[in-house]
Design an enzyme around this catalytic site. Sequence first.
Site, PDB file in Angstrom:
ATOM      1  CD  GLU A  55      -2.907  -1.295   0.228  1.00 35.40           C
ATOM      2  OE1 GLU A  55      -3.037  -0.279  -0.484  1.00 35.40           O
ATOM      3  OE2 GLU A  55      -3.768  -2.220   0.063  1.00 35.40           O
ATOM      4  CB  CYS A  94      -5.863  -2.582   6.659  1.00 36.28           C
ATOM      5  SG  CYS A  94      -6.294  -4.237   7.118  1.00 36.28           S
ATOM      6  CG  HIS A 149      -4.039  -5.240   2.365  1.00 35.10           C
ATOM      7  ND1 HIS A 149      -4.356  -3.912   2.101  1.00 35.10           N
ATOM      8  CD2 HIS A 149      -4.832  -5.586   3.457  1.00 35.10           C
ATOM      9  CE1 HIS A 149      -5.049  -3.445   3.005  1.00 35.10           C
ATOM     10  NE2 HIS A 149      -5.480  -4.420   3.830  1.00 35.10           N
TER      11      HIS A 149
END
Length: 209
Positions: free
Chosen positions: A85, A149, A168
């Site tokens: 991410e 998250c 992730h």
Amino acid sequence: MEKHRKCVVVTGFGPFGEHAVNASWVAVQELEKAGLQDGINLHVYEVPVEYQTVQRLIPDLWMKHNPELIVHVGVSGMATMVTLEKCGHNKGYLGLDVRQFCPDTECCVDGGPECLHSVIDIDTVCKKATEAELDVQFTVSTDAGRYLCDFTYYTSLYKSQGKSVFIHVPPLGKPYTASQLGRALQIIINTILDMLEQSEDQITCHQKH
């Protein structure tokens, strides 16, 4: 005199919803078994899927360890690859946590910027991890999902001036085993540590000239 050992903190999440066994915490435990490169102290933590705990715990981890880097790992039922991410988002937190709570303001940090990016070059990390030729595929994302998250990532980026990364992982067996995920985390984090060291060396080199 012994050189000061650098420290890295890695977190995974506890159970929630359909994820009675959270692949992120399993992957982090596999990483702990495998370890990181020489000279690095690794500290791992399981984080409950609770907004208020995250808001308290993440600053505590930074204060306690003063790490080179914190890496947060979460599970995504939609992921089929190990996903790096790029950024965390401040607003839009409507989903209830495991205690049936969500922030009144629906945001992480009142008055904080809408989006914070990691200072780590995530595209380069993904490219280098792919070049390691593991039997795991890597990809990059700019949407960590507006749940715990994303909330954790933004909180950590805000606290660390960007020295955080969020990864992730897919659920276990869809398609990767625990050991494959642990190895993927090891490759990613060692790659980032090498990149940080290179940038430090360049700064030191410029200062000497």
